[in-house]
Design a protein around this motif. Structure first.
Motif, PDB file in Angstrom:
ATOM      1  N   ILE A  27      11.729   6.549   6.881  1.00  0.00           N
ATOM      2  CA  ILE A  27      10.511   7.250   6.450  1.00  0.00           C
ATOM      3  C   ILE A  27      10.401   7.239   4.932  1.00  0.00           C
ATOM      4  O   ILE A  27       9.317   7.032   4.377  1.00  0.00           O
ATOM      5  CB  ILE A  27      10.495   8.695   6.995  1.00  0.00           C
ATOM      6  N   ALA A  28      11.501   7.430   4.251  1.00  0.00           N
ATOM      7  CA  ALA A  28      11.489   7.416   2.779  1.00  0.00           C
ATOM      8  C   ALA A  28      11.016   6.066   2.252  1.00  0.00           C
ATOM      9  O   ALA A  28      10.273   6.007   1.269  1.00  0.00           O
ATOM     10  CB  ALA A  28      12.872   7.760   2.236  1.00  0.00           C
ATOM     11  N   TRP A  29      11.408   4.970   2.899  1.00  0.00           N
ATOM     12  CA  TRP A  29      10.930   3.646   2.487  1.00  0.00           C
ATOM     13  C   TRP A  29       9.475   3.439   2.896  1.00  0.00           C
ATOM     14  O   TRP A  29       8.691   2.867   2.144  1.00  0.00           O
ATOM     15  CB  TRP A  29      11.827   2.551   3.064  1.00  0.00           C
ATOM     16  N   ALA A  30       9.095   3.894   4.067  1.00  0.00           N
ATOM     17  CA  ALA A  30       7.719   3.706   4.542  1.00  0.00           C
ATOM     18  C   ALA A  30       6.713   4.412   3.642  1.00  0.00           C
ATOM     19  O   ALA A  30       5.620   3.898   3.402  1.00  0.00           O
ATOM     20  CB  ALA A  30       7.584   4.200   5.975  1.00  0.00           C
ATOM     21  N   GLU A  31       7.070   5.579   3.126  1.00  0.00           N
ATOM     22  CA  GLU A  31       6.115   6.312   2.303  1.00  0.00           C
ATOM     23  C   GLU A  31       5.882   5.656   0.950  1.00  0.00           C
ATOM     24  O   GLU A  31       4.955   6.015   0.232  1.00  0.00           O
ATOM     25  CB  GLU A  31       6.540   7.771   2.137  1.00  0.00           C
ATOM     26  N   LYS A  32       6.666   4.637   0.614  1.00  0.00           N
ATOM     27  CA  LYS A  32       6.470   3.887  -0.632  1.00  0.00           C
ATOM     28  C   LYS A  32       5.602   2.646  -0.427  1.00  0.00           C
ATOM     29  O   LYS A  32       5.244   1.968  -1.385  1.00  0.00           O
ATOM     30  CB  LYS A  32       7.829   3.472  -1.201  1.00  0.00           C
ATOM     31  N   CYS A  33       5.255   2.352   0.824  1.00  0.00           N
ATOM     32  CA  CYS A  33       4.457   1.170   1.138  1.00  0.00           C
ATOM     33  C   CYS A  33       3.050   1.325   0.559  1.00  0.00           C
ATOM     34  O   CYS A  33       2.439   2.387   0.700  1.00  0.00           O
ATOM     35  CB  CYS A  33       4.391   0.983   2.652  1.00  0.00           C
ATOM     36  N   PRO A  34       2.511   0.290  -0.095  1.00  0.00           N
ATOM     37  CA  PRO A  34       1.188   0.402  -0.712  1.00  0.00           C
ATOM     38  C   PRO A  34       0.076   0.860   0.228  1.00  0.00           C
ATOM     39  O   PRO A  34      -0.838   1.558  -0.193  1.00  0.00           O
ATOM     40  CB  PRO A  34       0.917  -1.012  -1.229  1.00  0.00           C
ATOM     41  N   SER A  35       0.126   0.516   1.491  1.00  0.00           N
ATOM     42  CA  SER A  35      -0.971   0.847   2.401  1.00  0.00           C
ATOM     43  C   SER A  35      -0.944   2.286   2.901  1.00  0.00           C
ATOM     44  O   SER A  35      -1.883   2.738   3.536  1.00  0.00           O
ATOM     45  CB  SER A  35      -0.950  -0.100   3.602  1.00  0.00           C
ATOM     46  N   VAL A  36       0.101   3.031   2.585  1.00  0.00           N
ATOM     47  CA  VAL A  36       0.253   4.383   3.119  1.00  0.00           C
ATOM     48  C   VAL A  36      -0.835   5.342   2.617  1.00  0.00           C
ATOM     49  O   VAL A  36      -1.161   6.309   3.294  1.00  0.00           O
ATOM     50  CB  VAL A  36       1.681   4.924   2.844  1.00  0.00           C
ATOM     51  N   THR A  37      -1.446   5.050   1.479  1.00  0.00           N
ATOM     52  CA  THR A  37      -2.458   5.961   0.937  1.00  0.00           C
ATOM     53  C   THR A  37      -3.866   5.678   1.444  1.00  0.00           C
ATOM     54  O   THR A  37      -4.734   6.543   1.341  1.00  0.00           O
ATOM     55  CB  THR A  37      -2.475   5.919  -0.608  1.00  0.00           C
ATOM     56  N   GLU A  66      -8.966  -3.157   2.502  1.00  0.00           N
ATOM     57  CA  GLU A  66      -7.684  -3.669   2.011  1.00  0.00           C
ATOM     58  C   GLU A  66      -7.540  -5.163   2.328  1.00  0.00           C
ATOM     59  O   GLU A  66      -7.076  -5.931   1.481  1.00  0.00           O
ATOM     60  CB  GLU A  66      -6.518  -2.903   2.633  1.00  0.00           C
ATOM     61  N   PHE A  67      -7.922  -5.580   3.537  1.00  0.00           N
ATOM     62  CA  PHE A  67      -7.870  -7.003   3.872  1.00  0.00           C
ATOM     63  C   PHE A  67      -8.732  -7.805   2.901  1.00  0.00           C
ATOM     64  O   PHE A  67      -8.344  -8.878   2.457  1.00  0.00           O
ATOM     65  CB  PHE A  67      -8.343  -7.246   5.307  1.00  0.00           C
ATOM     66  N   ALA A  68      -9.899  -7.284   2.548  1.00  0.00           N
ATOM     67  CA  ALA A  68     -10.805  -7.985   1.635  1.00  0.00           C
ATOM     68  C   ALA A  68     -10.199  -8.135   0.244  1.00  0.00           C
ATOM     69  O   ALA A  68     -10.445  -9.133  -0.445  1.00  0.00           O
ATOM     70  CB  ALA A  68     -12.144  -7.255   1.557  1.00  0.00           C
ATOM     71  N   GLU A  69      -9.397  -7.165  -0.174  1.00  0.00           N
ATOM     72  CA  GLU A  69      -8.783  -7.214  -1.502  1.00  0.00           C
ATOM     73  C   GLU A  69      -7.810  -8.377  -1.655  1.00  0.00           C
ATOM     74  O   GLU A  69      -7.563  -8.829  -2.766  1.00  0.00           O
ATOM     75  CB  GLU A  69      -8.058  -5.905  -1.796  1.00  0.00           C
ATOM     76  N   ARG A  70      -7.294  -8.873  -0.567  1.00  0.00           N
ATOM     77  CA  ARG A  70      -6.355  -9.994  -0.628  1.00  0.00           C
ATOM     78  C   ARG A  70      -6.967 -11.203  -1.323  1.00  0.00           C
ATOM     79  O   ARG A  70      -6.265 -11.956  -1.994  1.00  0.00           O
ATOM     80  CB  ARG A  70      -5.924 -10.407   0.779  1.00  0.00           C
ATOM     81  N   ASP A  71      -8.270 -11.411  -1.126  1.00  0.00           N
ATOM     82  CA  ASP A  71      -8.947 -12.592  -1.653  1.00  0.00           C
ATOM     83  C   ASP A  71      -9.990 -12.288  -2.717  1.00  0.00           C
ATOM     84  O   ASP A  71     -10.632 -13.203  -3.225  1.00  0.00           O
ATOM     85  CB  ASP A  71      -9.605 -13.366  -0.504  1.00  0.00           C
TER      86      ASP A  71
END
Length: 116
Positions: free
Chosen positions: A94-104, A13-18
């Motif tokens: 928790i409802a907001w956290a589960e929408k975070c892109p990195s959660v998967t 995921e860090f690599a995807e930033r660039d």
């Protein structure tokens, strides 16, 4: 109550930033998440962090300062940033956290913010 949504990302995921092929998707997901927090009326702050290899770890042991380049722990996931939200309770956070892109692919930690 304020909660910190701590975003832990994998090295990929860090690599995807660039990465030219992945950058738009990566940043688009986080932009959309930040906008959703704002539209939901819960956004209270936050920031992305540079990759773990830019970190400096400082400890004092036996009166001596130890300074190490990079993160102290070698783990599969590293802290990539945080969102600060104002939510009614832990269930709402928790409802907001589960929408975070990195959660998967990484993980998301929720911590209540201490009032000083």
């Amino acid at each position: 109550m304020k909660y910190a949504i701590l975003v832990y990302e994998t090295p990929e995921e860090f690599a995807e930033r660039d990465d030219d092929a992945a950058r738009a998707t990566y940043w688009g997901a986080y932009t959309a998440y930040g906008q959703a927090l704002g539209q939901g009326g819960v956004a209270a702050g936050g920031a992305g962090l540079l990759p773990p290899q830019t970190a400096t770890t400082v400890r004092v042991r036996g009166g001596s300062r130890q300074v190490l380049d990079g993160p102290y722990a070698d783990t599969k996931e590293q802290l990539g940033g945080f969102f600060l939200i104002e939510a009614a309770d832990l269930d709402a956070a928790i409802a907001w956290a589960e929408k975070c892109p990195s959660v998967t692919r990484g993980s998301v930690e929720i911590r209540p913010v201490m009032t000083m």
